[in-house]
Design a protein around this motif. Structure first.
Motif, short mmCIF file in Angstrom:
data_model
loop_
_atom_site.label_atom_id
_atom_site.label_comp_id
_atom_site.label_asym_id
_atom_site.label_seq_id
_atom_site.Cartn_x
_atom_site.Cartn_y
_atom_site.Cartn_z
N GLU A 86 0.83 -1.19 0.00
CA GLU A 86 0.00 0.00 0.00
C GLU A 86 0.87 1.25 0.00
N ARG A 100 -6.15 2.74 -1.95
CA ARG A 100 -7.60 2.69 -1.94
C ARG A 100 -8.16 3.61 -3.03
N ALA A 104 -15.98 0.31 -5.50
CA ALA A 104 -15.87 0.62 -4.07
C ALA A 104 -17.18 1.20 -3.55
N TRP A 144 -8.78 -2.47 -4.93
CA TRP A 144 -7.63 -1.58 -4.80
C TRP A 144 -7.28 -1.03 -6.18
#
Length: 312
Positions: free
Chosen positions: A29, A68, A161, A169
Motif C-alpha cells: 500500500e 484505496r 468501491a 484496490w
C-alpha cells in the motif's frame, strides 16, 4: 477523443494471452500520486524501491503498489500499510496479508522462496497470515503510464468501491494499456480487460467459489503468453471453470509457433497449437506511442491426447 483503448476495442483486438507474467504478486500500500515507474517515483523512498526491484529480479515475484480508490492528492502516510503476497500456480495457490509500519521490512523477505510458492518468510518478516477476506480486485489506474488507465480505470475502481465490493484496490501497472480498464483478480491471478463493474463482480463471486470466468479474460499470470492462451482455449473447449483444475506443464517451440501441453488435475492432457500473429492494421500499443502491430496469440488447434500417445 481517440485513445489506444478506443482503437483496440474498435478493431476487436483479441485479449487472450496478454496478461502480465508473475508466479507471485507482492503488493504494498502506497497512497498519494504515482509516477510512470511507481516503485521509484512515488512517496515510497526511491532507494527502497530500487532495492525491492533488485531483490525481486529473476525470482518470479512481481511487485506493485496499491492504494484505496479515491482522491490521491499529497497527504500524510498512514501509520500502518497493508501488504499482500499471492502465489498463483495451480495446486499451490495462496494469498497472505500483513500490515507494516515500515516498508523497509519487505527487504527481509526471501524473494526466491516466495516466487517458488513458499510463504514462510512473509510470516517471519511481516507477521503475515493467510488472507481470510474476499478475493482482491486490482484495477490499474496509473495515468502516468497511460492516460487510459486513469480515464477508464479510476471510475471503475470508484464504482466498485461505492457499490460495497470488498477487496478493491487501485494498482500501479498490469500491462496492456490498450485493454483498459484492466483488472487482476487474486489469489488465482487471472487478468481481465475492457472490464465493467458488473463483470468484475461476477469474476470476484466466481473466485470466491474457486472458479474462473473466461469472458474478457487475458490469461493467468502464472503462465507465459502462449500458455495463457492455450489454457483459456482448453477451458472453453471442455467447459472447465474450476480455478486450479488446469496447469500448463510444457511448452515446446519458439516464436512464432508453440505446442503447449495443458494438464487437468484428473490426469487428462491436451496439446494446443499456438501461433503468434501480428495485429493489423497497425495501432498504438499505448497512448502517445507510434503505430505498431502488437503480437497476438492465436490458438490454431486443441487436441486431447492419451498418456500413451504422449509417451510415444
Amino acid at each position: 477523443m481517440s485513445t489506444c483503448s478506443t482503437v483496440s476495442r474498435e478493431l476487436s483486438e483479441p485479449i487472450a494471452g496478454t496478461a502480465a507474467t508473475a508466479r507471485t504478486w507482492l503488493l504494498l500500500e502506497q497512497p498519494g500520486p504515482w509516477g510512470a515507474k511507481a516503485l521509484t517515483s512515488s512517496h515510497l523512498d526511491p532507494a527502497l524501491g530500487r532495492a525491492l526491484e533488485a531483490a525481486a529480479q529473476g525470482t518470479g515475484v512481481r511487485i506493485a503498489l496499491i492504494r484505496r480508490p479515491g482522491r490521491h492528492a499529497d497527504r500524510r502516510m498512514p501509520a500502518t500499510r497493508r501488504v499482500y503476497v499471492a502465489h498463483t500456480v495451480p495446486g499451490n495457490v495462496w494469498l497472505y496479508a500483513a500490515t507494516t509500519t515500515d516498508p523497509e521490512h519487505l527487504l527481509g523477505l526471501d524473494f526466491a522462496a516466495l516466487g517458488s510458492g513458499e510463504p514462510e518468510s512473509f510470516a517471519t518478516a511481516l507477521g503475515g497470515r493467510p488472507h481470510d477476506g474476499d478475493p482482491l480486485a486490482l484495477v490499474c489506474t496509473n495515468g502516468k503510464r497511460d492516460r487510459c488507465c486513469a480515464l477508464l480505470g479510476r471510475p471503475l475502481a470508484a464504482e466498485l468501491a461505492a457499490s460495497g465490493v470488498e477487496g478493491v484496490w487501485e494498482v500501479t501497472h498490469l500491462g496492456g494499456h490498450r485493454f483498459s480498464p484492466t483488472v487482476l483478480c487474486l489469489p488465482y491471478g487471472y487478468a481481465y480487460g475492457r472490464a465493467e463493474a458488473h463483470a468484475v463482480k461476477q469474476v470476484l463471486h466466481s473466485a470466491q467459489e474457486g472458479r474462473v470466468v473466461v469472458e474478457g479474460c487475458r490469461g493467468g499470470s502464472a503462465w507465459e503468453r502462449p500458455g495463457q492462451a492455450a489454457e483459456l482455449a482448453v477451458r472453453r473447449a471442455v467447459g472447465e471453470y474450476a480455478a486450479e483444475a488446469l496447469s500448463v506443464v510444457r511448452t515446446d517451440g519458439t516464436a512464432p509457433r508453440w505446442e503447449v501441453t495443458v494438464a487437468h488435475a484428473d490426469g487428462r492432457r491436451w496439446l494446443v497449437e499456438v501461433a503468434q500473429g501480428a495485429s493489423l492494421p497497425p495501432r498504438p500499443e499505448s497512448c502517445g506511442s507510434v503505430l505498431g502491430s502488437p503480437a497476438r496469440m492465436d490458438v490454431v488447434g486443441v487436441r486431447e491426447v492419451t498418456m500413451t500417445a504422449l509417451a510415444g
